[in-house]
Write a protein that holds these residues in place. Structure first.
Motif, PDB file in Angstrom:
ATOM      1  N   LEU A 156      -4.433  -5.018  -4.775  1.00  0.00           N
ATOM      2  CA  LEU A 156      -3.637  -3.347  -5.634  1.00  0.00           C
ATOM      3  C   LEU A 156      -2.977  -3.371  -6.620  1.00  0.00           C
ATOM      4  O   LEU A 156      -3.103  -2.017  -7.547  1.00  0.00           O
ATOM      5  CB  LEU A 156      -2.714  -2.550  -4.228  1.00  0.00           C
TER       6      LEU A 156
ATOM      7  N   PHE B  59       4.155   1.951  -8.085  1.00  0.00           N
ATOM      8  CA  PHE B  59       3.888   1.330  -8.376  1.00  0.00           C
ATOM      9  C   PHE B  59       4.435  -0.948  -8.658  1.00  0.00           C
ATOM     10  O   PHE B  59       4.152  -1.676  -8.102  1.00  0.00           O
ATOM     11  CB  PHE B  59       2.226   1.402  -9.531  1.00  0.00           C
TER      12      PHE B  59
ATOM     13  N   GLN C 275       1.160  -0.984  -0.393  1.00  0.00           N
ATOM     14  CA  GLN C 275      -0.089  -0.065  -0.031  1.00  0.00           C
ATOM     15  C   GLN C 275       1.007   1.054   0.517  1.00  0.00           C
ATOM     16  O   GLN C 275       0.463   2.197  -0.845  1.00  0.00           O
ATOM     17  CB  GLN C 275      -0.885  -0.220   0.870  1.00  0.00           C
TER      18      GLN C 275
ATOM     19  N   CYS D 153       1.983   1.857  -3.452  1.00  0.00           N
ATOM     20  CA  CYS D 153       1.361   2.653  -4.228  1.00  0.00           C
ATOM     21  C   CYS D 153       1.423   3.717  -3.907  1.00  0.00           C
ATOM     22  O   CYS D 153       1.660   4.764  -5.685  1.00  0.00           O
ATOM     23  CB  CYS D 153      -0.227   2.185  -4.207  1.00  0.00           C
ATOM     24  N   LYS D 154       0.834   4.441  -3.194  1.00  0.00           N
ATOM     25  CA  LYS D 154       1.068   5.715  -2.204  1.00  0.00           C
ATOM     26  C   LYS D 154       2.347   6.743  -3.377  1.00  0.00           C
ATOM     27  O   LYS D 154       2.186   7.799  -3.044  1.00  0.00           O
ATOM     28  CB  LYS D 154       0.532   5.703  -0.988  1.00  0.00           C
TER      29      LYS D 154
ATOM     30  N   GLY E  13      -5.127  -0.773  -9.653  1.00  0.00           N
ATOM     31  CA  GLY E  13      -3.865   0.013  -9.951  1.00  0.00           C
ATOM     32  C   GLY E  13      -3.317  -0.203 -11.303  1.00  0.00           C
ATOM     33  O   GLY E  13      -3.667   0.650 -12.166  1.00  0.00           O
TER      34      GLY E  13
ATOM     35  N   ILE F  86       6.154  -3.862  -6.560  1.00  0.00           N
ATOM     36  CA  ILE F  86       4.658  -4.511  -5.899  1.00  0.00           C
ATOM     37  C   ILE F  86       5.298  -5.387  -6.925  1.00  0.00           C
ATOM     38  O   ILE F  86       5.090  -6.720  -5.833  1.00  0.00           O
ATOM     39  CB  ILE F  86       3.808  -4.102  -5.060  1.00  0.00           C
TER      40      ILE F  86
END
Length: 586
Positions: free
Chosen positions: A248, A229, A221, A224-225, A252, A232
């Motif tokens: 996620l 991305f 998470q 992502c923020k 995305g 991951i």
């Protein structure tokens, strides 16, 4: 004589010591009686009632009882709670911390959570941690108990206090549990403190906390923020995965329109026996609705119906589908079903309209939220207050046009208002743009409803009233704020005082100054205005009294200003003497 006094002192001291010793003996005996009843009798309540413990049960007596019963924590906790209700026992911080330690040692986590929650509200974190640490001294429960404290702070969103607990544990050489650390990491990332989240994650690793599956979900998470991305995917390469990590990824890729990658990871989930749920498919559906990809919408809808995540015939279940999607924040997908229901004239529940309005508002899709609100108004639908409040807030922030103003007035007429800070911001915006009538009307509506806006938004209106000689309007505004115990800032009050003296409204100026005094809102300039104004109307006694008050409060102005102020007294006295001499000559 001296020997006689010494003898008397020894006797008094001996008597006091004897009384103290006897009291301690009696308390120890009472503690033994109570402990015996608690441990030997299942129904110990009648026995304790016969002992007439109220008001004998003090924190020190309770600690003696706890020491004797701590091998049976369930009984200790039951007695603690019973004593608070039936004996009006008021435990001190030490008693609370001891019962928490004893209970946690036996796994009684849920029953002691309310006790710790109340301590968190009433005690500073440093004081609470120190007392918990002392309670655990000489036991092996320090890490467990402090981890519990860390988790409680974190789950309340108090991540700064949680970080202080973590720091104290580090100083004490305690290693917090991974569950407590995950709670704190989650609280930090929820507040979007990304840099701090990475720093804390590093501290976890350095302090020997081993990450678990949930830790990696949180890391995903944060990535992502943080706009990382693609990183991951490295977690998947390391064979670190769960439903949250995959969700996620799917979300995305769906938001960016890469539906091939989204479906690829969806298939990978199935291959790895990680079951995609309603949320997973909803991400693809929401992305497709947002980008207008009809083919993907039909494809994912068909799969969801096949897996019984959507009903075969959604006509009768539009409400539940829209509710699920709104709860997940998938507003584009929710809007699709909502519009279908409206177009096909299917009667939705009033609550569904409210959910749709609130979800669109939370996503700051203002135009779409306005459309739903107009639909609500046209059909006479009543939704819950939280939906109206959220909509009003977004109007204040995002839709400050004339249309937005009219809509805001309509929402307020329904009895719902945005937060005071958002209202104040909107009023200030109207003042800056010269939309004075709207600002004045909105402020009056707000005050009439008993809401108190921030003082900064009232200052421009008071200044405009005074410069335009609309003193009645300025006083009326102040009177409304006074009823709500509100106030202006010192600078604005000085402008109001000057305006009142210019209009020869002396009594009202004195009343406003008294209100300033009660709220401690006076400055050197305030006193200067009052003294000059009173001298100007020959009220020398009142001016002198305020002058003395100014000196007493050490608010004397600079030398040049003070010299002019004193000269004002002299000129006024001279004029009065001249007038008196003229009257005598006549």
């Amino acid at each position: 004589m001296l020997l006689h006094k010494a003898h008397q002192f020894r006797r008094a001291y001996s008597t006091a010591s004897s009384l103290c010793w006897r009291t301690n003996i009696k308390q120890a005996q009472l503690a033994s009686q109570i402990s015996y009843a608690l441990l030997q009798r299942r129904n110990w309540v009648p026995l304790l009632r016969n002992l007439s413990l109220f008001p004998k049960l003090s924190p020190s007596l309770f600690l003696q009882i706890l020491h004797k019963t701590q091998n049976n924590p369930q009984v200790s906790l039951e007695f603690f709670n019973w004593a608070k209700v039936n004996l009006r026992f008021e435990p001190d911080l030490k008693s609370n911390c001891q019962i928490i330690r004893v209970s946690l040692g036996s796994g009684l986590v849920r029953p002691v959570k309310p006790i710790l929650d109340s301590l968190i509200q009433t005690h500073p974190v440093s004081e609470l941690v120190q007392c918990i640490t002392l309670a655990c001294k000489g036991t092996d429960s320090q890490s467990t108990t402090l981890s519990f404290v860390l988790g409680c702070y974190s789950r309340k969103g108090l991540f700064r206090e949680g970080l202080e607990v973590f720091r104290k544990m580090n100083v004490l050489g305690c290693v917090p549990s991974v569950v407590a650390c995950n709670a704190l990491l989650n609280a930090i990332q929820r507040e979007n403190e990304i840099r701090l989240a990475w720093c804390f994650y590093g501290l976890m690793i350095r302090n020997g906390v081993l990450p678990d599956r949930f830790t990696w979900s949180l890391v995903a998470q944060i990535l992502c923020k943080d706009g990382k991305f693609e990183r991951i995917l490295r977690l998947l390469d390391l064979n670190i995965y769960n439903s949250m990590v995959y969700n996620l990824l799917v979300d995305g890729y769906s938001k960016s329109g890469n539906f091939d990658a989204a479906f690829s990871h969806l298939n990978e989930m199935c291959d790895r026996k990680v079951d995609p749920d309603f949320s997973t498919y909803s991400s693809i559906l929401d992305g497709a609705c947002k980008l207008g990809n009809v083919e993907v919408v039909e494809r994912v809808t068909s799969v969801m119906v096949e897996k019984k995540l959507l009903p075969n015939c959604p006509l009768s279940e539009y409400d539940s589908v829209v509710e699920k999607l709104c709860d997940l924040g998938k507003t584009h997908a929710a809007e699709m079903f909502f519009k279908k229901a409206c177009d096909e004239k299917i009667g939705l529940q009033d609550g569904t309209y409210g959910l749709m309005l609130k979800a669109l508002t939370n996503e700051v899709r203002t135009k779409e939220a306005i459309s739903v609100y107009r639909l609500i108004s046209e059909r006479g639908i009543v939704v819950d207050g939280s939906s109206y409040h959220a909509f009003a807030d977004v109007l204040c922030k995002e839709e400050r046009s004339e249309e937005g103003f009219e809509l805001l007035m309509d929402v307020i007429s329904r009895g719902c208002s945005p937060s005071a800070s958002e209202l104040s911001s909107f009023i200030s915006f109207l003042c800056r743009r010269g939309r004075w009538r709207e600002a004045e009307y909105l402020l009056n509506v707000v005050l009439d409803k008993g809401l108190l806006p921030d003082l900064i938004c009232c200052s421009p209106l008071v200044g405009r009233y005074c410069s335009g000689r609309q003193i009645d309007s300025a006083i009326a505004l102040h009177n409304k704020m006074e009823k709500l115990n509100g106030s202006l800032d010192v600078t604005t009050y000085n402008v109001l005082l000057s305006g009142l003296f210019a209009a020869r409204r002396i009594e009202e100026a004195m009343r406003v100054f008294d209100y300033m005094r009660r709220h401690n809102l006076m400055s050197s300039a305030s006193f200067t205005i009052m003294i000059r104004g009173l001298c100007g109307v020959k009220e020398l006694r009142k001016a002198m009294k305020i002058h003395d008050e100014m000196l007493k409060m050490r608010l004397k102005p600079d030398a040049a200003t003070y010299k002019r102020l004193i000269s004002g007294f002299q000129v006024t006295l001279s004029n009065l003497e001249t007038r008196n001499e003229g009257d005598e000559a006549k």
